[in-house]
Design an enzyme around this catalytic site. Structure first.
Site, PDB file in Angstrom:
ATOM      1  N   LEU A 102      20.058  23.612 -18.052  1.00  0.00           N
ATOM      2  CA  LEU A 102      19.449  23.236 -16.772  1.00  0.00           C
ATOM      3  C   LEU A 102      20.349  22.237 -16.050  1.00  0.00           C
ATOM      4  CD1 LEU A 102      15.831  22.764 -18.122  1.00  0.00           C
ATOM      5  CD2 LEU A 102      16.761  24.751 -16.929  1.00  0.00           C
ATOM      6  N   SER A 103      20.072  22.004 -14.772  1.00  0.00           N
ATOM      7  CA  SER A 103      20.915  21.073 -14.030  1.00  0.00           C
ATOM      8  C   SER A 103      20.861  19.677 -14.634  1.00  0.00           C
ATOM      9  CB  SER A 103      20.546  21.048 -12.546  1.00  0.00           C
ATOM     10  OG  SER A 103      19.194  20.688 -12.379  1.00  0.00           O
ATOM     11  N   GLU A 104      19.691  19.252 -15.116  1.00  0.00           N
ATOM     12  CA  GLU A 104      19.568  17.981 -15.823  1.00  0.00           C
ATOM     13  C   GLU A 104      18.520  18.063 -16.915  1.00  0.00           C
ATOM     14  OE1 GLU A 104      20.960  16.494 -11.733  1.00  0.00           O
ATOM     15  OE2 GLU A 104      18.989  17.278 -12.196  1.00  0.00           O
ATOM     16  N   THR A 105      18.750  17.272 -17.951  1.00  0.00           N
ATOM     17  CA  THR A 105      17.800  17.096 -19.044  1.00  0.00           C
ATOM     18  C   THR A 105      17.626  15.598 -19.233  1.00  0.00           C
ATOM     19  OG1 THR A 105      18.463  19.153 -20.110  1.00  0.00           O
ATOM     20  CG2 THR A 105      17.363  17.524 -21.500  1.00  0.00           C
ATOM     21  N   HIS A 133      16.992  13.549  -8.665  1.00  0.00           N
ATOM     22  CA  HIS A 133      16.174  14.695  -9.079  1.00  0.00           C
ATOM     23  C   HIS A 133      15.394  14.413 -10.361  1.00  0.00           C
ATOM     24  CE1 HIS A 133      16.607  18.711 -11.395  1.00  0.00           C
ATOM     25  NE2 HIS A 133      15.485  18.799 -10.743  1.00  0.00           N
TER      26      HIS A 133
END
Length: 75
Positions: free
Chosen positions: A44-47, A72
């Site tokens: 994912l774009s961020e975790t 985000h």
């Protein structure tokens, strides 16, 4: 792998769209040395790994690097 929540941030009122984000509310359960690999595996774009919710202490990883801050995932 520890339990995580898959959220959509900035989605429409009907739940459409949005940016997927993984959040480990018990981030301390994931060893620090494994977090980058977990983020890469999820893709994912961020975790986010929440280490101390009361103090707002968390660490944010993309599939490639750790981020010092990102809007985000803090929403």
């Amino acid at each position: 792998m520890s339990h995580y929540h898959l959220l959509k941030v900035f989605c429409g009122a009907d739940g459409s769209g949005g940016n997927p984000l993984a959040v480990f509310l018990e981030g301390q359960e994931v060893p620090e040395g494994d977090r980058q690999a977990v983020a890469a595996e999820l893709g994912l774009s961020e975790t986010v790994f929440v280490d101390d919710a009361a103090r707002g202490k968390m660490r944010i990883f993309t599939p490639a690097v750790e981020l010092g801050f990102a809007g985000h995932p803090t929403v």
